[in-house]
Write a protein that holds these residues in place. Structure first.
Motif, PDB file in Angstrom:
ATOM      1  N   ALA A 153      48.310   6.882 107.646  1.00  0.00           N
ATOM      2  CA  ALA A 153      48.470   7.445 106.023  1.00  0.00           C
ATOM      3  C   ALA A 153      48.786   9.014 106.819  1.00  0.00           C
ATOM      4  CB  ALA A 153      47.247   7.134 105.218  1.00  0.00           C
ATOM      5  N   ALA A 154      47.791   9.611 106.948  1.00  0.00           N
ATOM      6  CA  ALA A 154      47.432  10.932 107.443  1.00  0.00           C
ATOM      7  C   ALA A 154      48.805  11.517 107.832  1.00  0.00           C
ATOM      8  CB  ALA A 154      46.178  11.437 108.166  1.00  0.00           C
ATOM      9  N   THR A 155      49.161  11.043 109.107  1.00  0.00           N
ATOM     10  CA  THR A 155      50.758  10.864 109.492  1.00  0.00           C
ATOM     11  C   THR A 155      51.878  11.057 108.615  1.00  0.00           C
ATOM     12  OG1 THR A 155      49.527   9.962 111.597  1.00  0.00           O
ATOM     13  CG2 THR A 155      51.486  10.241 111.734  1.00  0.00           C
ATOM     14  N   TYR A 156      52.095   9.665 107.785  1.00  0.00           N
ATOM     15  CA  TYR A 156      52.962   9.963 106.743  1.00  0.00           C
ATOM     16  C   TYR A 156      52.754  10.851 105.811  1.00  0.00           C
ATOM     17  CZ  TYR A 156      56.401   7.940 103.210  1.00  0.00           C
ATOM     18  OH  TYR A 156      57.074   7.667 102.408  1.00  0.00           O
ATOM     19  N   GLU A 207      60.586   5.159 119.754  1.00  0.00           N
ATOM     20  CA  GLU A 207      60.084   5.899 120.679  1.00  0.00           C
ATOM     21  C   GLU A 207      59.247   6.782 119.501  1.00  0.00           C
ATOM     22  OE1 GLU A 207      62.601   6.955 124.609  1.00  0.00           O
ATOM     23  OE2 GLU A 207      62.685   7.878 122.249  1.00  0.00           O
ATOM     24  N   ILE A 208      59.709   7.194 118.054  1.00  0.00           N
ATOM     25  CA  ILE A 208      59.260   8.465 117.528  1.00  0.00           C
ATOM     26  C   ILE A 208      58.006   7.508 116.580  1.00  0.00           C
ATOM     27  CG2 ILE A 208      59.501   9.327 115.019  1.00  0.00           C
ATOM     28  CD1 ILE A 208      62.130  10.266 116.423  1.00  0.00           C
ATOM     29  N   ILE A 209      58.890   5.925 116.379  1.00  0.00           N
ATOM     30  CA  ILE A 209      57.647   5.033 115.613  1.00  0.00           C
ATOM     31  C   ILE A 209      56.204   4.675 116.112  1.00  0.00           C
ATOM     32  CG2 ILE A 209      57.446   3.128 113.551  1.00  0.00           C
ATOM     33  CD1 ILE A 209      60.204   3.171 113.351  1.00  0.00           C
ATOM     34  N   ARG A 210      56.900   4.253 117.272  1.00  0.00           N
ATOM     35  CA  ARG A 210      55.379   3.748 118.030  1.00  0.00           C
ATOM     36  C   ARG A 210      54.353   4.969 118.780  1.00  0.00           C
ATOM     37  NH1 ARG A 210      57.726   3.296 123.624  1.00  0.00           N
ATOM     38  NH2 ARG A 210      57.428   5.716 123.882  1.00  0.00           N
ATOM     39  N   ASP A 211      54.801   6.335 118.638  1.00  0.00           N
ATOM     40  CA  ASP A 211      54.338   6.977 119.127  1.00  0.00           C
ATOM     41  C   ASP A 211      53.688   8.189 118.162  1.00  0.00           C
ATOM     42  OD1 ASP A 211      55.648   7.316 121.913  1.00  0.00           O
ATOM     43  OD2 ASP A 211      56.420   9.149 122.058  1.00  0.00           O
ATOM     44  N   PHE A 213      52.799   6.216 114.714  1.00  0.00           N
ATOM     45  CA  PHE A 213      52.046   5.030 114.146  1.00  0.00           C
ATOM     46  C   PHE A 213      50.897   4.301 115.028  1.00  0.00           C
ATOM     47  CE2 PHE A 213      55.088   7.286 111.748  1.00  0.00           C
ATOM     48  CZ  PHE A 213      54.575   7.587 109.816  1.00  0.00           C
ATOM     49  N   GLU A 214      49.577   4.053 114.394  1.00  0.00           N
ATOM     50  CA  GLU A 214      49.177   2.973 116.030  1.00  0.00           C
ATOM     51  C   GLU A 214      49.674   1.226 115.183  1.00  0.00           C
ATOM     52  OE1 GLU A 214      45.051   4.593 115.631  1.00  0.00           O
ATOM     53  OE2 GLU A 214      44.699   3.686 113.610  1.00  0.00           O
ATOM     54  N   ASP A 215      49.355   1.946 114.180  1.00  0.00           N
ATOM     55  CA  ASP A 215      49.460  -0.180 112.823  1.00  0.00           C
ATOM     56  C   ASP A 215      50.625  -0.547 113.434  1.00  0.00           C
ATOM     57  OD1 ASP A 215      47.543  -1.957 111.301  1.00  0.00           O
ATOM     58  OD2 ASP A 215      49.353  -1.517 110.866  1.00  0.00           O
ATOM     59  N   ASP A 216      50.419  -2.051 113.665  1.00  0.00           N
ATOM     60  CA  ASP A 216      51.770  -3.104 113.606  1.00  0.00           C
ATOM     61  C   ASP A 216      52.844  -2.993 111.964  1.00  0.00           C
ATOM     62  OD1 ASP A 216      52.366  -2.774 116.512  1.00  0.00           O
ATOM     63  OD2 ASP A 216      52.160  -5.437 116.564  1.00  0.00           O
ATOM     64  N   HIS A 217      51.421  -3.076 111.182  1.00  0.00           N
ATOM     65  CA  HIS A 217      52.380  -3.351 110.091  1.00  0.00           C
ATOM     66  C   HIS A 217      52.856  -1.880 109.155  1.00  0.00           C
ATOM     67  CE1 HIS A 217      48.928  -5.713 109.940  1.00  0.00           C
ATOM     68  NE2 HIS A 217      49.444  -6.713 108.854  1.00  0.00           N
ATOM     69  N   CYS A 218      51.977  -1.065 109.745  1.00  0.00           N
ATOM     70  CA  CYS A 218      53.210   0.647 109.329  1.00  0.00           C
ATOM     71  C   CYS A 218      53.986   0.293 109.849  1.00  0.00           C
ATOM     72  CB  CYS A 218      52.161   1.812 109.589  1.00  0.00           C
ATOM     73  SG  CYS A 218      50.561   1.600 108.746  1.00  0.00           S
ATOM     74  N   ARG A 219      54.078   0.036 111.289  1.00  0.00           N
ATOM     75  CA  ARG A 219      55.463   0.650 111.872  1.00  0.00           C
ATOM     76  C   ARG A 219      56.342  -0.449 111.754  1.00  0.00           C
ATOM     77  NH1 ARG A 219      52.382  -0.228 118.448  1.00  0.00           N
ATOM     78  NH2 ARG A 219      52.411   1.841 118.698  1.00  0.00           N
ATOM     79  N   THR A 220      56.078  -1.652 111.089  1.00  0.00           N
ATOM     80  CA  THR A 220      56.960  -2.674 110.676  1.00  0.00           C
ATOM     81  C   THR A 220      57.902  -2.277 110.010  1.00  0.00           C
ATOM     82  OG1 THR A 220      56.526  -4.364 112.041  1.00  0.00           O
ATOM     83  CG2 THR A 220      57.396  -5.549 110.045  1.00  0.00           C
ATOM     84  N   PHE A 221      56.507  -1.672 109.241  1.00  0.00           N
ATOM     85  CA  PHE A 221      57.420  -1.018 107.562  1.00  0.00           C
ATOM     86  C   PHE A 221      58.916   0.527 108.177  1.00  0.00           C
ATOM     87  CE2 PHE A 221      57.836   1.621 104.482  1.00  0.00           C
ATOM     88  CZ  PHE A 221      57.886   1.499 103.020  1.00  0.00           C
ATOM     89  N   LEU A 222      58.452   0.752 108.826  1.00  0.00           N
ATOM     90  CA  LEU A 222      59.244   1.965 109.090  1.00  0.00           C
ATOM     91  C   LEU A 222      60.494   1.649 109.828  1.00  0.00           C
ATOM     92  CD1 LEU A 222      56.109   4.806 110.280  1.00  0.00           C
ATOM     93  CD2 LEU A 222      57.862   5.006 108.479  1.00  0.00           C
TER      94      LEU A 222
END
Ligand SMILES: Cc1cc2nc3c(=O)[nH]c(=O)nc-3n(C[C@H](O)[C@H](O)[C@H](O)COP(=O)(O)OP(=O)(O)OC[C@H]3O[C@@H](n4cnc5c(N)ncnc54)[C@H](O)[C@@H]3O)c2cc1C
Length: 556
Positions: A153-156, A207-211, A213-222
């Motif tokens: 959330a803070a990263t977003y 690469e940007i999303i993986r590096d 964000f840590e959670d797979d739900h957040c990564r999936t959304f992005l």
């Protein structure tokens, strides 16, 4: 279930035009009538160019092959009378930053264009029953990320601030024709932290999303939001797509009240108000060349139209090249056409329903305008592999689900809904693209089954009618969607910026003097941005000895 649609997308066949507004698009124009500019194809970009040129005082004739103008930006009754379906696009997010709309340069709002700003912006339900909803309010969206990871959330929030700071630089490059200003890389080099963005844009979205964000739900959304551009998220130079969700955190995903086609209808009214003429059912088949110059066009029905100043095309380059002798294009252009790549094709089913899709959320159900189904990052990364198999993707397909009528009841009879379900499929099947006619019912059914995992309320009794557009149907309906490409072709590293449509010819001026090109095959590419259209107007007006600034200043 059989196809209950009333019309087919055969080239030249009619889609039921909306009876709601009757624009006199079928005006007669005698071939002997004098026009300065002849425009081949009436997508939103070529209409935008024509509107600026008409406002500048040039007499414009627009020729559209289909019975309705608009290309990917049109609305028609595809399922049942009274149900207004967006045939292709719905969300007009990117065009909001275009000076054409931002400063209402063409006065489109005086011609009936009005936007609705849905909230929530986007909803993604996950297979484990959890979900992430993006709201217009940033704190509320961050709270959704925080359900999975406070750090994400803070990263977003941090990345949004960084993206806000660089957005003017990115926007300036999109809304400037190639060669009219500094290239994006030079602009970035001069901007604070611009070197970081040079690196980011060259990276892949994954690469940007993986590096970050840590959670797979957040990564999936992005990843889902980046996926809408139909590019593989792990391809180099897709880095900007990692910021798609952040971009729409600010713009939302606005939709024109009454349907996507309201934009192109308003553009048509501007052209007509400035003495332009628009003819439909006019497929352009040949360029008229005189003394080495493009002097007009000839249509399938044998009619021909002369242009005193220029011809503007939004015909796909794969077809345009066959409309004049090959030697006139030059080898570089022909090589560029031969090596042009398609993108992951789209597959669409439109439904008329008695209920919107309902997604389970804490304390009840949510019916957003837009939802996306993507089960995991792995599912997104497997897309390219699936596409190469030459077989339809039936297992766990990614989907986009759009129900405009929840925010815009003017689109349906009271209490009813339009639901559009989009997926991505290979155009090339092992059996050939014609095989799509045999299997589209099966693919549509698989997509509906997938949707029902998340919105089980959409049972057969809630579905009143449906209409399917396979990748092949999309191409038949609009040849500019070459091989089912919603953006006319891949927006990969080899086909962006000064490489679109090919190196050496990215300035809208074509190798044949008097011929210009706009639309999704030109910079900055597809989607509803109006950028190729306004950029082409800038180039043409400059060549004619004036400028877009002069034209915009002119009183109506
Ligand atoms: C299913 C689907 C959903 C989409 N959803 C969205 C969305 O929500 N948001 C978004 O931003 N983008 C979306 N897109 C992408 C977007 O619609 C397109 O990229 C955009 O409309 C392209 O606009 P254009 O001006 O380049 O030309 P087009 O819209 O492709 O128009 C070209 C026009 O030229 C005509 N034409 C072509 N050849 C000839 C000829 N020889 N003679 C005469 N006329 C001719 C065609 O009939 C057509 O009307 C979607 C696309 C699809 C397919």
């Amino acid at each position: 279930m059989s196809n209950m649609s009333r019309r087919g997308f055969v080239k030249g066949a009619a889609i039921a035009p909306l009876a709601v507004k009757s624009l006199a698009l079928e005006q007669a124009a005698a071939p002997s009538e004098r026009f300065d500019i002849v425009v081949a194809g009436a997508g939103h970009n070529s209409l935008a160019t024509a509107a600026y040129l008409a406002k500048a005082g040039y007499r414009c004739l627009v020729l559209e092959g289909r019975p309705i103008i608009g290309g990917g930006v049109k609305t028609a009754e595809l399922t049942l009378r009274g149900f207004k379906d967006d045939v292709c696009s719905t969300a007009h997010a990117f065009i909001q930053a275009n000076p054409m709309l931002r400063n209402d340069e063409l006065g489109l709002r005086n011609f009936g264009l009005e936007y609705i700003d849905p909230d929530p912006v986007f909803h993604v339900p996950f297979p484990d029953g959890s979900y992430l909803t993006q709201w217009r309010d940033l704190d509320r969206t961050c709270a959704e990320f925080a359900k999975f990871s406070k750090k994400d959330a803070a990263t977003y929030r941090r990345l949004l601030a960084e993206f806000d700071a660089i957005k003017p630089v990115l926007g300036a490059a999109s809304f400037t024709p190639i060669g009219f200003g500094k290239p994006l890389n030079d602009r970035l080099a001069e901007a604070p932290r611009g070197k970081l963005w040079q690196r980011r844009l060259a990276m892949s979205a994954w690469e940007i999303i993986r590096d970050n964000f840590e959670d797979d739900h957040c990564r999936t959304f992005l990843l889902y939001m980046s996926h809408l551009a139909a590019e593989p998220p792990d391809a180099p130079m897709t880095g900007r797509l990692a910021f798609s969700a952040l971009g729409q955190q600010r713009t939302g995903r606005p939709l024109p009240k009454g349907g996507s086609g309201e934009l192109t209808q308003a553009m048509a009214r501007v052209i007509e108000a400035n003495h332009g003429v628009i003819l439909t059912n006019k497929w352009v088949r040949r360029l008229i060349i005189e003394n080495g110059r493009c002097a007009g066009v000839e249509c399938d029905d044998g009619s021909s139209y002369r242009a005193e100043k220029a011809v503007l095309s939004t015909i796909h380059i794969k077809h345009l090249v066959d409309m004049a002798p090959r030697e006139l294009w030059g080898q570089d252009f022909v090589d560029g056409v031969d090596t042009w790549q398609a993108e992951h094709a789209m597959f669409v089913t439109h439904y008329a329903t008695s209920e919107p899709p309902q997604f389970a959320v804490e304390g009840g159900k949510l019916s957003p305008v837009e939802a996306g189904i993507l089960s995991s990052p792995l599912r997104a990364l497997r897309g390219t592999y699936d596409d190469s198999l030459g077989a339809p993707t039936l297992e766990d397909p990614a989907l986009q689900v759009i129900c405009c009528s929840v925010a815009d009841p003017s689109r349906t009879p009271p209490g009813m809904h339009t639901v559009k379900v989009l997926g991505w499929q290979p155009y090339e099947l092992k059996e050939g693209p014609e095989h799509w006619d045999k299997i589209k019912d099966e693919v549509s059914a698989a997509n509906l089954k997938q949707l029902r995992r998340f919105a089980p309320n959409l049972t057969d009794d809630k579905i009143l009618a449906r209409f399917i557009e396979s990748p092949l149907d999309l191409e038949r309906m609009n040849p500019h969607f070459w091989h089912g490409s919603a953006h006319a072709g891949a927006q990969s590293a080899s086909q962006v910026g000064a490489m679109r449509p090919m190196p050496g010819w990215a300035q809208h001026r074509m190798p044949i003097p008097g011929l210009y090109q706009t639309g999704a095959t030109t910079h900055p590419g597809g989607s509803v941005t109006g950028a190729p259209g306004r950029n082409a107007a800038m180039v043409m007006l400059k060549d004619f000895g004036t400028s877009i600034e002069e034209v915009v200043k002119k009183k109506p």
